[in-house]
Design a protein around this motif. Sequence first.
Motif, PDB file in Angstrom:
ATOM      1  N   ALA A 103      76.811  54.903  45.267  1.00  0.00           N
ATOM      2  CA  ALA A 103      76.500  56.379  45.235  1.00  0.00           C
ATOM      3  C   ALA A 103      74.896  56.360  45.433  1.00  0.00           C
ATOM      4  O   ALA A 103      74.171  57.058  46.181  1.00  0.00           O
ATOM      5  CB  ALA A 103      76.722  57.008  44.049  1.00  0.00           C
ATOM      6  N   LEU A 104      74.046  55.368  44.996  1.00  0.00           N
ATOM      7  CA  LEU A 104      72.614  55.335  45.133  1.00  0.00           C
ATOM      8  C   LEU A 104      72.331  54.817  46.449  1.00  0.00           C
ATOM      9  O   LEU A 104      71.522  55.344  46.957  1.00  0.00           O
ATOM     10  CB  LEU A 104      71.989  54.388  44.049  1.00  0.00           C
ATOM     11  CG  LEU A 104      72.068  54.850  42.611  1.00  0.00           C
ATOM     12  CD1 LEU A 104      71.607  53.738  41.583  1.00  0.00           C
ATOM     13  CD2 LEU A 104      70.861  56.189  42.171  1.00  0.00           C
ATOM     14  N   LEU A 105      73.166  53.950  47.013  1.00  0.00           N
ATOM     15  CA  LEU A 105      72.715  53.539  48.335  1.00  0.00           C
ATOM     16  C   LEU A 105      72.882  54.315  49.217  1.00  0.00           C
ATOM     17  O   LEU A 105      72.317  54.712  50.361  1.00  0.00           O
ATOM     18  CB  LEU A 105      73.727  52.320  48.519  1.00  0.00           C
ATOM     19  CG  LEU A 105      73.410  51.629  49.803  1.00  0.00           C
ATOM     20  CD1 LEU A 105      71.932  50.827  49.904  1.00  0.00           C
ATOM     21  CD2 LEU A 105      74.525  50.526  50.036  1.00  0.00           C
ATOM     22  N   VAL A 106      73.800  55.281  49.009  1.00  0.00           N
ATOM     23  CA  VAL A 106      74.161  56.242  50.285  1.00  0.00           C
ATOM     24  C   VAL A 106      73.230  57.413  50.209  1.00  0.00           C
ATOM     25  O   VAL A 106      72.767  57.851  51.106  1.00  0.00           O
ATOM     26  CB  VAL A 106      75.796  56.981  49.958  1.00  0.00           C
ATOM     27  CG1 VAL A 106      75.976  58.266  50.820  1.00  0.00           C
ATOM     28  CG2 VAL A 106      76.754  55.955  50.272  1.00  0.00           C
ATOM     29  N   ALA A 107      72.800  57.639  48.788  1.00  0.00           N
ATOM     30  CA  ALA A 107      71.676  58.808  48.690  1.00  0.00           C
ATOM     31  C   ALA A 107      70.502  58.560  49.206  1.00  0.00           C
ATOM     32  O   ALA A 107      69.869  59.310  49.953  1.00  0.00           O
ATOM     33  CB  ALA A 107      71.678  59.113  47.251  1.00  0.00           C
ATOM     34  N   ARG A 108      70.145  57.273  48.941  1.00  0.00           N
ATOM     35  CA  ARG A 108      68.651  56.688  49.316  1.00  0.00           C
ATOM     36  C   ARG A 108      68.688  56.560  50.876  1.00  0.00           C
ATOM     37  O   ARG A 108      67.666  56.961  51.317  1.00  0.00           O
ATOM     38  CB  ARG A 108      68.490  55.620  48.575  1.00  0.00           C
ATOM     39  CG  ARG A 108      66.921  55.044  48.830  1.00  0.00           C
ATOM     40  CD  ARG A 108      65.954  56.214  48.319  1.00  0.00           C
ATOM     41  NE  ARG A 108      64.591  55.383  48.529  1.00  0.00           N
ATOM     42  CZ  ARG A 108      63.563  55.924  48.418  1.00  0.00           C
ATOM     43  NH1 ARG A 108      63.555  57.399  48.382  1.00  0.00           N
ATOM     44  NH2 ARG A 108      62.377  55.649  48.623  1.00  0.00           N
ATOM     45  N   THR A 109      69.519  55.958  51.473  1.00  0.00           N
ATOM     46  CA  THR A 109      69.516  55.617  52.930  1.00  0.00           C
ATOM     47  C   THR A 109      69.678  57.120  53.842  1.00  0.00           C
ATOM     48  O   THR A 109      68.939  56.991  54.633  1.00  0.00           O
ATOM     49  CB  THR A 109      70.507  54.709  53.436  1.00  0.00           C
ATOM     50  OG1 THR A 109      71.995  55.119  52.949  1.00  0.00           O
ATOM     51  CG2 THR A 109      70.510  53.370  52.817  1.00  0.00           C
ATOM     52  N   GLY A 110      70.337  57.755  53.028  1.00  0.00           N
ATOM     53  CA  GLY A 110      70.833  59.204  53.801  1.00  0.00           C
ATOM     54  C   GLY A 110      68.940  59.964  53.971  1.00  0.00           C
ATOM     55  O   GLY A 110      68.706  60.394  54.671  1.00  0.00           O
ATOM     56  N   GLN A 111      68.632  60.025  52.591  1.00  0.00           N
ATOM     57  CA  GLN A 111      67.281  60.641  52.257  1.00  0.00           C
ATOM     58  C   GLN A 111      66.427  59.935  53.187  1.00  0.00           C
ATOM     59  O   GLN A 111      65.363  60.582  54.065  1.00  0.00           O
ATOM     60  CB  GLN A 111      66.673  60.542  51.118  1.00  0.00           C
ATOM     61  CG  GLN A 111      65.351  60.940  50.636  1.00  0.00           C
ATOM     62  CD  GLN A 111      64.955  60.629  49.379  1.00  0.00           C
ATOM     63  OE1 GLN A 111      64.927  59.390  48.777  1.00  0.00           O
ATOM     64  NE2 GLN A 111      64.047  61.289  48.908  1.00  0.00           N
ATOM     65  N   ALA A 112      66.345  58.789  53.382  1.00  0.00           N
ATOM     66  CA  ALA A 112      65.168  57.875  54.283  1.00  0.00           C
ATOM     67  C   ALA A 112      65.371  58.133  55.792  1.00  0.00           C
ATOM     68  O   ALA A 112      64.381  58.369  56.596  1.00  0.00           O
ATOM     69  CB  ALA A 112      65.494  56.434  54.061  1.00  0.00           C
ATOM     70  N   THR A 113      66.877  58.454  56.109  1.00  0.00           N
ATOM     71  CA  THR A 113      66.767  58.586  57.720  1.00  0.00           C
ATOM     72  C   THR A 113      66.260  59.945  58.009  1.00  0.00           C
ATOM     73  O   THR A 113      65.733  60.100  59.134  1.00  0.00           O
ATOM     74  CB  THR A 113      68.383  58.816  57.855  1.00  0.00           C
ATOM     75  OG1 THR A 113      68.999  57.555  57.396  1.00  0.00           O
ATOM     76  CG2 THR A 113      68.747  58.877  59.427  1.00  0.00           C
TER      77      THR A 113
END
Length: 400
Positions: A103-113
């Motif tokens: 969940a953290l990985l999806v949230a953070r990579t989505g934000q970074a994009t």
Amino acid sequence: MTFRLLFFSLLATAMGQSVVMTTLPPLGREAGLSEFNVAFLMSSSALMYALGNAFWSRVGKRKGYRRILITGLSGYTLGTLVFATVWFASFQGWLAGSALFIALLVARTGQATIMSATPPSVVGLAIAVSAEDERVKAISKVSSAHSLGQILGPTFAGLLVSIHLLAPLYAITLMTFTAVILIWRYLPREQSVPQTSNQTATAATGTHSIQPFVPLLIAMNASVFFAIAMMQQSLAFFLIDHHGLTTTEAAQGVGLAMMISAVCALTIQVTVVQRTSMHPGNLIKFAFPLLAVGYLIIYLHQQQVQLYLAMVFLGSGLGISYPAIAALATSSCKPQNQATVTGLITASPAMGYIIGPPFAALLYGIGHRMPFIAAAVLLAFVATIALVHLRSKPNPLDAR
């Protein structure tokens, strides 16, 4: 007005990034994540950030930097809110283990994009509204917002973590949302592009595209942030494991260290970089030895006061290196190639963050001080390359 709005936009995102880098290792330790879990979060989001920088830079050139800037700031606001909420769910016991990490990985990579649209938009607008002979100063003006954000962000985080480790993340969304409103309301839709005679001549002749040392400059910039990523990944864990601090105390200690570094970066940008007529290549030659000495002091330090002394060197070197590298690279290409070069320059910090955190986690497992000496050796090597290859010479555009 334009520069003030760009400054505030970059300030808001820089504060947010410094808050994340200050709190992420303690948050990971509190939630039971390993050093490699934290490193992978940093690295994967940096990869998406680097890819996004190149993408958004090209889109901004076609669609307009104002629109892309609003997109980046909006994505940052929503992404930070989601990222903080996932951490909150873990502290409530709703998420744990692999589910939490995913969940953290999806949230953070989505934000970074999405948030990766902000830096190329800011730098692109700064270039668009400044003459070429003022470019290093223009870039320094907006990039000094990054330094100020690194001053205020850790201080902001240090104050609010005493309430809760997540309080700084939720609070920073208010600032980035304010930036969205200000840009949408006050930033002009059309920007004039001052040109010098050199620019006009270059566009007319079309005899030159990109100087061969531009890839070297991009690699140099990436190496700076590779070293910073190793330090930020390792420092909080080092304060916990070596100095015996709690997770909250470690977050406050890292915040103070980053604040000192950022104060020095901002000071040297305002008092030196924005006022000097020195060629950017010569500025770069001063920056890298300062950075190498800073990391060497971190490696050798025994008391926290020595750590804070190291941050003086790091901040001074960083305050010089980024605007000098960006100015030299963007002035070494034709106007039609500036979007590509700008995208690469603004993406190069993320390039460092792709490899830096996992490499630091690997070295940290060997020895707690190993990431710091590795950074010192790397930047000493880059300093040598700069001294050899970036010879004193006039602006490349003058020679065309």
